[in-house]
Scaffold this active site. Structure first.
Site, PDB file in Angstrom:
ATOM      1  N   ASP A 268      -8.542 -32.657  38.648  1.00 18.24           N
ATOM      2  CA  ASP A 268      -7.816 -32.436  37.285  1.00 18.24           C
ATOM      3  C   ASP A 268      -8.390 -33.514  36.382  1.00 18.24           C
ATOM      4  O   ASP A 268      -8.507 -34.646  36.899  1.00 18.24           O
ATOM      5  CB  ASP A 268      -6.304 -32.685  37.326  1.00 18.24           C
ATOM      6  CG  ASP A 268      -5.578 -32.214  36.171  1.00 18.24           C
ATOM      7  OD1 ASP A 268      -5.501 -31.036  35.954  1.00 18.24           O
ATOM      8  OD2 ASP A 268      -5.432 -33.400  35.201  1.00 18.24           O
ATOM      9  N   ILE A 269      -8.764 -32.981  35.242  1.00 19.88           N
ATOM     10  CA  ILE A 269      -9.242 -34.050  34.281  1.00 19.88           C
ATOM     11  C   ILE A 269      -8.200 -34.997  33.623  1.00 19.88           C
ATOM     12  O   ILE A 269      -6.828 -34.253  33.340  1.00 19.88           O
ATOM     13  CB  ILE A 269     -10.166 -33.262  32.958  1.00 19.88           C
ATOM     14  CG1 ILE A 269     -10.929 -32.676  33.437  1.00 19.88           C
ATOM     15  CG2 ILE A 269     -10.604 -34.456  32.168  1.00 19.88           C
ATOM     16  CD1 ILE A 269     -11.902 -31.765  32.584  1.00 19.88           C
TER      17      ILE A 269
ATOM     18  N   ASN B 229      -7.890 -33.994  23.926  1.00 17.37           N
ATOM     19  CA  ASN B 229      -8.229 -32.740  22.869  1.00 17.37           C
ATOM     20  C   ASN B 229      -7.409 -33.078  21.570  1.00 17.37           C
ATOM     21  O   ASN B 229      -8.066 -32.573  20.534  1.00 17.37           O
ATOM     22  CB  ASN B 229      -7.280 -31.633  23.559  1.00 17.37           C
ATOM     23  CG  ASN B 229      -8.379 -30.511  24.174  1.00 17.37           C
ATOM     24  OD1 ASN B 229      -9.687 -30.561  23.952  1.00 17.37           O
ATOM     25  ND2 ASN B 229      -7.820 -29.546  24.947  1.00 17.37           N
TER      26      ASN B 229
ATOM     27  N   ASP C   2     -13.826 -28.241  25.032  1.00 16.39           N
ATOM     28  CA  ASP C   2     -14.569 -27.450  25.818  1.00 16.39           C
ATOM     29  C   ASP C   2     -15.944 -28.047  26.265  1.00 16.39           C
ATOM     30  O   ASP C   2     -16.372 -27.849  27.449  1.00 16.39           O
ATOM     31  CB  ASP C   2     -15.024 -26.241  24.893  1.00 16.39           C
ATOM     32  CG  ASP C   2     -13.701 -25.437  24.607  1.00 16.39           C
ATOM     33  OD1 ASP C   2     -12.479 -25.840  25.332  1.00 16.39           O
ATOM     34  OD2 ASP C   2     -14.004 -24.525  23.718  1.00 16.39           O
TER      35      ASP C   2
ATOM     36  N   GLU D 258      -7.555 -27.534  32.549  1.00 17.96           N
ATOM     37  CA  GLU D 258      -8.537 -28.562  33.008  1.00 17.96           C
ATOM     38  C   GLU D 258      -8.602 -28.897  34.479  1.00 17.96           C
ATOM     39  O   GLU D 258      -8.897 -29.875  34.889  1.00 17.96           O
ATOM     40  CB  GLU D 258      -7.961 -30.145  32.302  1.00 17.96           C
ATOM     41  CG  GLU D 258      -6.671 -30.675  32.739  1.00 17.96           C
ATOM     42  CD  GLU D 258      -5.523 -30.082  31.993  1.00 17.96           C
ATOM     43  OE1 GLU D 258      -4.769 -30.785  31.823  1.00 17.96           O
ATOM     44  OE2 GLU D 258      -5.639 -28.972  31.371  1.00 17.96           O
TER      45      GLU D 258
END
Length: 350
Positions: A217-218, A225, A234, A260
């Site tokens: 997971d980011i 964002n 993106d 993500e």
């Protein structure tokens, strides 16, 4: 109007086909599998969000550009793609049923001609008058003309249907690829993962060969964002996807699970080795300073990921396997992010 009412699946598919393709031609929309999927759903009338979107575009006379068509597909169709494959299959059945009807008609014609010849032979044995004999000859000629005509029509029908079936086969292959691929990152998608993980479990049950799962997971992606915008977001997703691709090999399987979050299936990999793979992924992603732009490069800083690791157990199904890796990921997030937590470590912390 909802076309789905009072129609069988075959009738519905045929009716939609007759409406969708001419409309796409009128609007200069290429009849690709993705575009056809959009208009199939539109004319089916069940996907109300899609219908409202297209009706709005039509009412305002807006052009259905390639970008617009792609956005309609991604927004309203992608999650329904398995049903669309069934629709293409139905259209193929329509063609096959039509072909069988032609063949049946041909067989009946040939059978009738054989019966007629037997009747003519019987009539000849009765020494018919010249006028009757002429009628018999005319009858045979007429029957032969029908058979020849039927053969010519049959040949044309076979050729036409063969071309249509080949086209549908191509569309089927493309659709299967589309429904298993995440369009943004070109990775496998969640549907592909769900299918692949079952294959891993089946192999494990047969051979007891170790298999491990990473959930990646980011970190702070929503905040990223909000600061930089979704277009930059993106690009970050694409960067992480590429980093995951580069980190695996052989039969390893990478997919974008959603948002993500990514998953990596590592067959023939122990928990300890999977932890090493995860740590290698984490270090490589965190070690690069990202920039955007070709000339005036805008620094974006570092992107980091948290990773949860689980290894397959005999009692697992696809849900329990994922849940254990996801719980390890949650603990990695709780431990400050930018780290790898294995399920065994997670269990010790409980």
């Amino acid at each position: 109007m909802d076309m789905a009412q009072h129609l069988s699946e075959t009738e519905l598919s045929a009716k939609i086909l007759r409406h969708a393709v001419p409309k796409m031609s009128e609007l200069n929309i290429p009849v690709t599998p993705e575009n056809y999927a959009v208009w199939y759903e539109y004319y089916k009338g069940i996907n109300l969000d899609l219908k409202r979107a297209i009706d709005g575009l039509l009412a305002n006379n807006l052009a259905f550009t390639p970008t617009m068509s792609e956005e309609l597909y991604r927004t309203y169709i992608q999650v329904h793609s398995p049903e669309l494959i069934e629709n293409v299959q139905t259209e193929t059945h329509i063609l096959i049923n039509s072909l069988l009807a032609k063949i049946a008609s041909m067989s009946k014609g040939t059978s009738r001609f054989s019966e007629s010849l037997t009747e003519f032979d019987t009539a000849l044995k009765d020494d018919p008058e010249p006028a009757v004999l002429q009628d018999l000859v005319n009858g045979i000629t007429s029957e032969l003309d029908e058979i020849i005509s039927a053969n010519i029509d049959m040949d044309k029908s076979l050729t036409s249907m063969s071309e249509e079936v080949d086209a549908l086969k191509t569309e089927m292959v493309e659709l299967r690829s589309v429904v298993m691929t995440d369009q943004l990152t070109s990775l496998n998608n969640r549907r592909a993962f769900d299918k692949e993980v079952i294959s891993h479990i089946d192999s494990f049950n047969l051979s007891n060969v170790e298999s491990s799962l990473l959930v990646v997971d980011i970190d702070y992606f929503k905040k990223f964002n909000d600061v930089h915008g979704h277009l930059i977001g993106d690009k970050v997703l694409a960067y992480v996807a590429q980093a995951l691709k580069n980190a695996v090999k052989g039969e390893d399987f990478v997919a974008r699970y959603g948002g993500e979050e990514f998953v990596v299936l590592l067959p023939n990999t122990s928990h300890q080795d999977a932890h090493k793979v995860a740590e290698n992924i984490r270090i490589k992603i965190a070690g690069r300073n990202l920039t955007i732009g070709k000339e005036k490069k805008l620094p974006l800083g570092n992107v980091t990921v948290s990773v949860g690791v689980a290894s397959l157990k005999a009692s697992d199904d696809k849900d329990s396997y994922f849940i254990r890796a996801d719980e390890a990921l949650y603990r990695a997030k709780s431990s400050g992010r930018n780290c790898v937590i294995g399920e065994r470590v997670a269990e010790e912390l409980v």
